[in-house]
Design an enzyme around this catalytic site. Sequence first.
Site, PDB file in Angstrom:
ATOM      1  N   ASP A 112      43.133 -33.258  -9.914  1.00 53.32           N
ATOM      2  CA  ASP A 112      43.086 -34.299 -10.959  1.00 53.32           C
ATOM      3  C   ASP A 112      42.528 -35.627 -10.439  1.00 53.32           C
ATOM      4  OD1 ASP A 112      44.028 -32.739 -13.045  1.00 53.32           O
ATOM      5  OD2 ASP A 112      46.125 -33.223 -12.638  1.00 53.32           O
ATOM      6  N   LYS A 117      53.298 -28.352 -13.932  1.00 51.17           N
ATOM      7  CA  LYS A 117      52.607 -28.832 -12.732  1.00 51.17           C
ATOM      8  C   LYS A 117      53.524 -29.024 -11.517  1.00 51.17           C
ATOM      9  CE  LYS A 117      48.555 -30.989 -14.761  1.00 51.17           C
ATOM     10  NZ  LYS A 117      47.687 -32.168 -14.784  1.00 51.17           N
TER      11      LYS A 117
END
Length: 280
Positions: A107, A70
């Site tokens: 997210d 990420k």
Amino acid sequence: MSISDYKKAAVIGFPIAQSLSPLMHKHWMQQVGIDGDYEAIEVAPEHLGAFVEEAKRIGLSGFNVTVPHKTAILPFLDKIAPLAKQMGAVNTVKIGENGFTSGFNTDGIGLVTHLKTSVADYSVDRPALILGAGGAARAAALGLLTEHIPMVMISNRTREKAEAIANEIGRGRMTVVDWNARMDAVAAAGLIVNTTVLGMSGQNQLDIDLSAAANDTVVYDIVYKPLETELLANARSRGLRVVDGLGMLVHQGAAAFKIWFGKDVGFDAALRSKLEAALL
Ligand code: ATR
């Protein structure tokens, strides 16, 4: 349908076998009539740059990024959206015209969308308490601060990591609670979010006493394996409202789907039962 209408997307991670994302995105593709495929691809850290080039070459619409890529993906992308920049992490990459790559982070939006659709009237008068200080905690904090939660408390076993999050993204609206004092913060919290790995299958349980929690407190566990963690079972038995982790996964995915394909999708009952069956 012509070959150029065929859409491909993927999720990359290392390892990746457990991912529920293919099931979810294929469900939505079918639902909105997109002819395409979504694949889970294991990419070793040393091959990340090569993968981005390959993804452009084979014409992916985009891909999701999970652990451990990420943050490492950032230097390989042409543009990073502001929220992802603030988070220092990307979970969604869109590949546009001429292979132009843009990084996003859905997210936090996923967490908040799920919270709002699960419990419309959670308290915004009292602070939220985030437990943990990994990537998921950072996403949760940013998501909650971007929405209307005025104050966020964060508590982590390694205090420095909580302090780093509060300093970097807290905008003066985050306070750090010592891990040993986390129980004391429960009474003040309107929302308690577990972002640690505690409670996940194979991990220890999260040790937290909810007896001081106010009746309208919402307890949110981002762990979804098992779906009903000990934390949620405990909260439920005290009459508190609970939110499980599956919806965060689904809503971050829905936001990615919208970025790639411009279509709104959601968490319908058929998808929930497919995901629950896959988790058994
Ligand atoms: P992610 O990025 O997915 O959120 P992570 O960075 O591995 O995952 O974070 C895991 C979280 O679980 C961390 O907050 C970690 O605490 P530390 O920062 O102190 O490592 C927390 N965690 C893991 N095991 C724990 C334990 N036994 N007790 C308390 N917290 C724990």
